[in-house]
Design a protein around this motif. Sequence first.
Motif, PDB file in Angstrom:
ATOM      1  N   VAL A   1      -5.561  26.261 -24.577  1.00 34.31           N
ATOM      2  CA  VAL A   1      -4.314  25.508 -24.486  1.00 34.31           C
ATOM      3  C   VAL A   1      -3.615  25.824 -23.169  1.00 34.31           C
ATOM      4  CG1 VAL A   1      -2.090  25.083 -25.570  1.00 34.31           C
ATOM      5  CG2 VAL A   1      -4.093  25.527 -26.993  1.00 34.31           C
TER       6      VAL A   1
ATOM      7  N   THR B   1       4.365  27.560 -31.651  1.00 38.54           N
ATOM      8  CA  THR B   1       3.238  27.649 -32.577  1.00 38.54           C
ATOM      9  C   THR B   1       1.972  28.049 -31.830  1.00 38.54           C
ATOM     10  OG1 THR B   1       4.259  25.865 -33.862  1.00 38.54           O
ATOM     11  CG2 THR B   1       1.956  26.413 -34.350  1.00 38.54           C
ATOM     12  N   ILE B   2       1.706  27.350 -30.737  1.00 35.60           N
ATOM     13  CA  ILE B   2       0.596  27.655 -29.844  1.00 35.60           C
ATOM     14  C   ILE B   2       1.168  27.700 -28.436  1.00 35.60           C
ATOM     15  CG2 ILE B   2      -1.669  26.914 -29.006  1.00 35.60           C
ATOM     16  CD1 ILE B   2      -1.949  25.264 -31.571  1.00 35.60           C
TER      17      ILE B   2
ATOM     18  N   ASP C   1      -3.417  30.569 -25.190  1.00 42.71           N
ATOM     19  CA  ASP C   1      -4.085  30.713 -26.482  1.00 42.71           C
ATOM     20  C   ASP C   1      -5.411  29.959 -26.459  1.00 42.71           C
ATOM     21  OD1 ASP C   1      -2.045  32.221 -27.545  1.00 42.71           O
ATOM     22  OD2 ASP C   1      -1.162  30.588 -28.719  1.00 42.71           O
TER      23      ASP C   1
ATOM     24  N   VAL D   1      -8.006  28.410 -29.198  1.00 40.82           N
ATOM     25  CA  VAL D   1      -7.920  28.052 -30.612  1.00 40.82           C
ATOM     26  C   VAL D   1      -9.280  27.599 -31.133  1.00 40.82           C
ATOM     27  CG1 VAL D   1      -6.748  26.588 -32.298  1.00 40.82           C
ATOM     28  CG2 VAL D   1      -5.518  27.355 -30.248  1.00 40.82           C
TER      29      VAL D   1
ATOM     30  N   ALA E   1      -6.841  22.603 -36.107  1.00 45.29           N
ATOM     31  CA  ALA E   1      -6.681  23.958 -35.598  1.00 45.29           C
ATOM     32  C   ALA E   1      -6.719  24.960 -36.751  1.00 45.29           C
ATOM     33  CB  ALA E   1      -5.366  24.078 -34.831  1.00 45.29           C
TER      34      ALA E   1
ATOM     35  N   ILE F   1      -6.210  31.369 -33.784  1.00 46.10           N
ATOM     36  CA  ILE F   1      -6.248  31.742 -32.374  1.00 46.10           C
ATOM     37  C   ILE F   1      -7.242  32.894 -32.256  1.00 46.10           C
ATOM     38  CG2 ILE F   1      -4.926  32.680 -30.434  1.00 46.10           C
ATOM     39  CD1 ILE F   1      -2.437  31.381 -31.807  1.00 46.10           C
TER      40      ILE F   1
ATOM     41  N   SER G   1      -6.281  35.242 -26.729  1.00 43.37           N
ATOM     42  CA  SER G   1      -5.063  34.823 -26.044  1.00 43.37           C
ATOM     43  C   SER G   1      -4.816  35.726 -24.851  1.00 43.37           C
ATOM     44  CB  SER G   1      -3.853  34.863 -26.991  1.00 43.37           C
ATOM     45  OG  SER G   1      -2.691  34.405 -26.341  1.00 43.37           O
TER      46      SER G   1
ATOM     47  N   ARG H   1      -1.719  38.168 -30.916  1.00 46.56           N
ATOM     48  CA  ARG H   1      -1.962  36.776 -31.283  1.00 46.56           C
ATOM     49  C   ARG H   1      -3.417  36.513 -31.688  1.00 46.56           C
ATOM     50  NH1 ARG H   1       2.048  33.450 -30.534  1.00 46.56           N
ATOM     51  NH2 ARG H   1       0.720  31.585 -30.518  1.00 46.56           N
TER      52      ARG H   1
ATOM     53  N   VAL I   1      -3.225  29.445 -37.433  1.00 43.51           N
ATOM     54  CA  VAL I   1      -2.379  28.377 -36.900  1.00 43.51           C
ATOM     55  C   VAL I   1      -1.907  27.508 -38.056  1.00 43.51           C
ATOM     56  CG1 VAL I   1      -2.303  26.367 -35.388  1.00 43.51           C
ATOM     57  CG2 VAL I   1      -3.631  28.372 -34.714  1.00 43.51           C
TER      58      VAL I   1
END
Length: 223
Positions: free
Chosen positions: A38, A46-47, A51, A53, A198, A201, A204, A217, A222
């Motif tokens: 991401v 949230t994300i 990150d 995922v 999703a 995670i 990260s 994280r 998620v």
Amino acid sequence: MLPLSRKPLIRRLLFALLIIGSVAFTIYYVFFTWRARVPTGSMMNTIIPGDHVLIQKSFGQIERGNIVLFQYPTSSEFSHKSQYHLSRVVGLPGETIQMRGNTIYINGQPLEELKVMATDTGDLDPLIEISTEGNGPYRVYYTEHPKHPEARVQGDFGTNVPFQIPNDNFFVLGDNRDNSEDSRYRGPVPRELIWGEAAIIYYSKAETFDGGIRWGRIFKKVH
């Protein structure tokens, strides 16, 4: 102590189970999941940028509240497909959706969401939460001083007048509502362009020059 004649049999059984488990895991990992990094803040907090995922490939029904990996439809049959995006499904096929301020209305009824007012600290750092309002199964974020305040009141789909979502299409929004170019601007997403949901995670790392691994994280679910 087991008889000597049974030890080789047990070892063979354990080895067979190990092989079967490894094959099953490989099949699931390769054929039933995607991995996505991401790079933007449209889904903060949230994300967040950096990150990585794990995406479960989608074969069944898409439900409201799911965070999905998808592509927007192209404007021309000769153009290339758009890049992949992650957003949250808020509107389902056939529903009428409208945004009024910070509230989403589905078929004239307000959608329950936990709204968080936050301060924007930059494109890469998480939002600083100030206060919360309402109830809901997931959190969405509005910034105290948005970079693009017009995002709250403008858009081609469902922001000025109610918009009916076509059959087999879904309306998606970023959780960072004041910094997301989503279905308000690009329209609904056909089911055929939704590739997965999703899950967790799995890695990260901060996107800053000297950013380190965000251990807290990793393996975060998620939702």
